[in-house]
Design an enzyme around this catalytic site. Structure first.
Site, PDB file in Angstrom:
ATOM      1  CB  SER A 130      -8.295   3.854   2.678  1.00 61.91           C
ATOM      2  OG  SER A 130      -6.883   3.053   3.546  1.00 61.91           O
ATOM      3  CB  SER A 176      -8.223   0.984   5.621  1.00 65.13           C
ATOM      4  OG  SER A 176      -9.323   2.348   5.443  1.00 65.13           O
ATOM      5  CE  LYS A 191      -3.899   2.173   2.573  1.00 65.55           C
ATOM      6  NZ  LYS A 191      -4.763   1.479   3.601  1.00 65.55           N
TER       7      LYS A 191
END
Lengths: 480, 481
Positions: free
Chosen positions: B150, B174, B75
């Site tokens: 996210s 997330s 990420k």
């Protein structure tokens, strides 16, 4: 109208740790800009702080010396404000739950002991340094450069209660506090160099009134004298304003050492709301009783207690003790010398006199010099048993401190052994008397002092090695 | 060979037995990325050259097992030295970290191969990746739909077989919400289990890095690599890490499951509820029991979260000021001008919204009423879970109230967007671990089952999740791309 002055002091002291408050960067000064930095102290995204345990111990030591209660649990909080010298745009400090609280410091003012309350002792990180091009401040500068070497240096904040009543007391408080910090080896406490900084709050009120008046805050006092001077100026100003029916407004004033005057600081844009909240990157700090006891026993005797003990144990004058206990190292050095030599008074005299003079002249500290207590004791003994004269001993001391050589060694190498043997000196006495008829005449006419000149000449002949008592006796014999 | 379809543990076996070379594997993964990435938009950047170099080294050196030689997507809010870490924000568009996050160091020492950085909602604030300053990632099951957020890039990359494994971060759901939307496995570890050092902070007391994987076994293997005490993170817990692979046993006999009615009632879509009830029946069939309970504090979780998270964020994001790194506005007549314009240009609307909320909540005069109160409610939520675990082994709920929603559907309604995290947020507030695993489909869109456990008891989660996965094999179904 009679006024009473009320003063409270906020002191920031840079702790003498090897590494920064929340990272392992060195705290050394004088390196190239931005060389002692890492992801943590430059506030890189994702970096996290880790508490420096040494800093905690130093602060606990100080707090104990200031008779504070150590909080077993304290909390680091974020003080949020934007400024280019603060890379995270918040400072990690302590707010609601400081490391220590409720202490006091005793100071001596005009022969009286005054007890000044200590509100709190807490830890925080220092900001970086800005260098502005083309202007004194960031406003109007062509550009500004940021040096983050100092960022994250551990700072200890010590806040006093508004118990101080005169600018002189404020100075004495600061001097005593600086003394304790140096003695504990927590901070070198140099106001001139900024390793210790002081802000003062001052207000006045009618004598007998218990409510506090409106205070002003004084900054930029870079010496102990300046602390007193600035407060005197502001005290006078406030009294004048109120006497003339005016009002005091809360403001921050800067002291200007050159003109010895105070001026309002340009007001910042709006008032600050620091939005303090507990730093979620750091868990609450626990200092258990075991650690506190460890620190307490390692801190040893405090200056005030040491002063009292030296007075009764060694019978040396108070003024001399004050100098001896300036640092713990000096105090220990003195006690060791006194013990080995068995001569506390002579030991004190040497340390305060010639040893200090040498250190000052060479900008050294006793710790950094090559002199040991054993070596100094040996020299003291050599003088005491008349192996060397006082004068030679002074020269020898210098050499000892420079080279670390032993006194005996130097005495022999320099041929500085004192001559006390009458047979060796009688010829010298005869020669001096023969060569100085004027002095002989004067002496015989009752001018006792004239013999001094003759002794001096004899010393010159022996390069200072003649035992003064012996040569005086011999000269007197010649003059009979 | 379509290596990209395989799980990490399958690939690991092939590497160890020299069935395949690491270079082959890496090439296959990048070929897959080349063919589907234009539809998915999972990656902010790819690091192919470094990956192939690393693969060659490993081919020469041999494989020690574990996850050595396995590609992984990271990420884009986890710092990678020398590779841009943008947080999908304009303010860090060109930011290259000077250091590696602890998890990245751990991946490297395991011999894993980072293949690229995945898209996210700006600074991990969002539930759809639509708040990314660069692009919106699409859901591999239906590219009209969001992948969740996210960690939407990481979840979509795994679901689309662009990466066998990915790292995400979870502040309020997330990892789990996008795992649910994309039909993959996502674990938020116990707070303090995985080091946050190098994870760009959103809300420090809630953030936690975790795995997104194709099956439960891979999640356990990745946790074996990243779950480690770290002195550089003061909130990292100094507790021993077990070998999670040993927890992978199909056995839930006597397992006691609690199902909070607050997470099965209003706001949860019928089909989702149905899928969860079916999953519970399967557990029952395998020898577990379940009971509906009430956790009354849960109804305050969302409100509590939207005080605490923005408050911490408002302070964490202060550093993006144009002084030391990242974007600096050209419009800078003076310092204040530089600050204002830099942040105005650099941050997107959702980030600004949360900074404003957080700044307000921490302001003098409001602190007690908001932040302090929220912390108290947070303690109550934690207590509610602690009490539940006295009588139950795990808690279960849907991960999300509904399957993936359409791109654009909730952009203009932040509150309805926030509601999609209603079941995941309480877990971050309580600091406990939770895993989302696929538990069926609603009109060809994956539904996720959330399993919550005691703090530092990820082992039970793995055992319970593994048992269900072995029984149902939802993980075998792949999106048609």
């Amino acid at each position: 109208m009679n006024f009473e002055t009320v003063i409270g002091l906020e002191t920031h002291a840079q702790l003498q740790t090897e590494s920064k408050m929340f990272c392992s960067c060195p705290t050394k000064f004088g390196n190239d800009p931005n060389s002692n930095i890492c992801p943590v102290c430059t506030g890189q995204p994702g970096s996290l702080p880790v508490i420096n345990e040494k800093a905690i111990r130093l602060a606990v030591k100080t707090a104990l010396a200031l008779n504070c209660k150590i909080n077993n649990e304290s909390v680091f909080a974020r003080k949020n404000y934007f400024y280019p010298d603060l890379p995270k745009d918040y400072q990690i400090s302590q707010f609601e739950m400081p490391l220590a609280e409720h202490g006091y410091l005793e100071i001596e003012v005009g022969g009286q002991i005054r007890k000044i309350g200590i509100t709190r002792v807490h830890l925080e990180e220092d900001a970086g340094k800005l260098v502005h091009k083309g202007s004194a401040g960031i406003k109007g500068a062509d550009y500004s450069l940021v040096d983050l070497n100092r960022t994250g240096t551990p700072l200890m904040e010590i806040v006093s209660e508004p118990d101080i009543r005169t600018p002189e007391e404020a100075r004495i408080f600061m001097e005593e506090l600086a003394h304790i910090l140096r003695y504990l080896e927590v901070c070198d406490a140099k106001l001139e160099e900024g390793s210790m900084r002081c802000d003062a709050n001052i207000s006045i009120r009618e004598t007998g009134e218990t409510k506090l008046g409106v205070k002003t805050e004084l900054k930029n006092m870079n010496s102990f004298k300046a602390v007193q001077k600035a407060l005197e100026k502001e005290e006078t100003r406030q009294k004048e304003v109120v006497s003339e029916g005016g009002k005091i407004f809360q403001q921050t004033l800067l002291y200007d050492e050159a003109t010895s005057s105070v001026h309002p600081m340009r007001s910042k844009e709006g008032s600050h709301d620091y939005r303090y909240f507990p730093d979620p990157d750091l868990l609450p700090l626990y200092v258990d009783e075991k650690t506190i006891e460890e620190v307490r026993s390692s801190a040893g005797e405090l200056p005030m207690d040491k002063f009292k003990r030296f007075l009764s144990q060694y019978g040396i004058p108070g003024q001399d003790i004050t100098v001896l206990i300036e640092s713990r190292h000096t105090a220990d050095f003195f006690e060791e010398t006194a013990k080995i030599s068995g001569e506390p008074k002579l030991s004190a005299n040497w340390i305060i006199g010639d040893v200090s003079a040498y250190l000052n002249a060479n900008d050294l500290s006793l710790k950094d010099s090559k002199l040991s207590a054993a070596a100094l004791s040996e020299l003291i003994t050599l003088v005491k048993n008349s192996t060397v004269s006082g004068n030679s001993a002074k020269k020898i001391l210098g050499e000892m401190m420079k080279t670390g050589k032993k006194a005996k060694e130097l005495v022999e190498a320099m041929g500085a052994t004192q001559i006390s043997d009458e047979a060796a000196l009688v010829e010298i006495a005869k020669k001096v008397v023969a060569a100085n008829p004027q002095s002989v005449e004067a002496y015989k006419n009752g001018k006792e002092a004239a013999i001094k000149h003759l002794i001096g000449q004899a010393m010159k002949e022996t390069k200072g090695r003649a035992n003064p008592q012996v040569i005086e006796g011999l000269i007197k014999k010649e003059l009979c | 060979m379509s290596l990209h379809k395989l799980t990490a543990h399958e690939l690991s076996d092939k590497l160890k037995s020299k069935d395949i070379s690491c270079v082959e594997l890496i090439n296959d993964v990048y070929n897959r990325i080349d063919s589907v990435e234009s539809k998915i938009d999972a990656f902010n950047c790819l690091t192919k050259e470094a990956a192939i170099k690393k693969a060659k080294e490993l081919d020469n050196k041999g494989f020690s097992g574990g996850l050595s030689g396995i590609p992984i997507a990271i990420k884009d809010n986890i710092c990678t030295e020398g590779t841009k870490t943008t947080c999908s924000s304009k303010i860090l568009e060109n930011f290259v970290p000077p250091y590696n996050a602890t998890v990245v160091e751990l991946l490297q020492s395991e011999g894993m191969i980072p293949i690229g950085k995945t898209n996210l909602d700006e600074f991990a604030m969002g539930s759809s990746t639509e708040n990314s300053a660069f692009k919106t990632t699409k859901n591999p099951w239906d590219i009209q739909r969001v992948p969740g957020g996210s960690s939407g890039g990481s979840a979509a990359a795994v679901a689309a077989d662009e990466a066998p494994l990915a790292l995400g971060s979870d502040t309020g759901g997330s990892i789990r919400q996008p795992a649910s939307f994309c039909g993959v496995v996502g674990l938020k570890p116990t707070y303090g289990r995985v080091s946050r050092y190098g994870l760009v902070a959103f809300a420090s007391s809630l953030d936690q890095i975790g795995p997104l994987t194709k099956d439960v076994t891979d999640a356990a293997l990745l946790m074996n690599v990243i779950a480690k005490y770290d002195r550089r993170d003061s909130t990292s817990a100094d507790v021993a890490t077990p070998d999670y692979r040993k927890a992978l046993i199909k056995d839930v006999k006597g397992l006691k499951i609690a199902v909070p009615k607050e997470l099965m009632g209003e706001g949860i879509e019928e089909n989702t509820k149905k899928a969860i009830l079916e999953a519970l029946k399967i557990y029952e069939k395998m020898g577990a029991t379940f009971k509906e309970i009430s956790l009354p504090s849960l109804k305050f979780a969302l409100a509590t979260y939207y005080i605490i998270a923005p408050a911490e964020a408002s302070s964490n994001l202060s550093r993006y000021d144009g002084v030391h790194y990242g974007h600096r506005s050209d419009k800078q007549n003076d310092l204040m001008d530089m600050y204002l314009n830099t942040r105005k240009e650099g941050f997107g609307p959702e980030v600004k919204r949360r900074i404003i909320i957080g700044t307000y909540a921490l302001s003098s005069g409001y602190y007690d009423a908001y932040y302090l109160k929220a912390q108290k409610v947070r303690t109550l939520i934690k207590q509610d879970f602690d009490n539940t675990f006295k009588d139950f082994d795990v808690v279960m709920s849907p991960t999300c109230p509904s399957p993936a929603f359409k791109v654009g559907e909730k952009v203009s309604d932040p509150l309805s967007m926030y509601l999609s995290d209603i079941a995941t947020i309480p877990i971050n507030l309580a600091g406990i671990p939770a895993i989302s695993i696929p538990c069926g489909f609603d009109n060809d869109l994956p539904v996720g089952l959330q399993i919550m456990g005691k703090a530092f008891d990820e082992e039970t989660l793995f055992r319970v999740a593994f048992s269900y996965e072995q029984e149902t094999r939802w993980d075998k179904r792949k999106p048609a791309l």
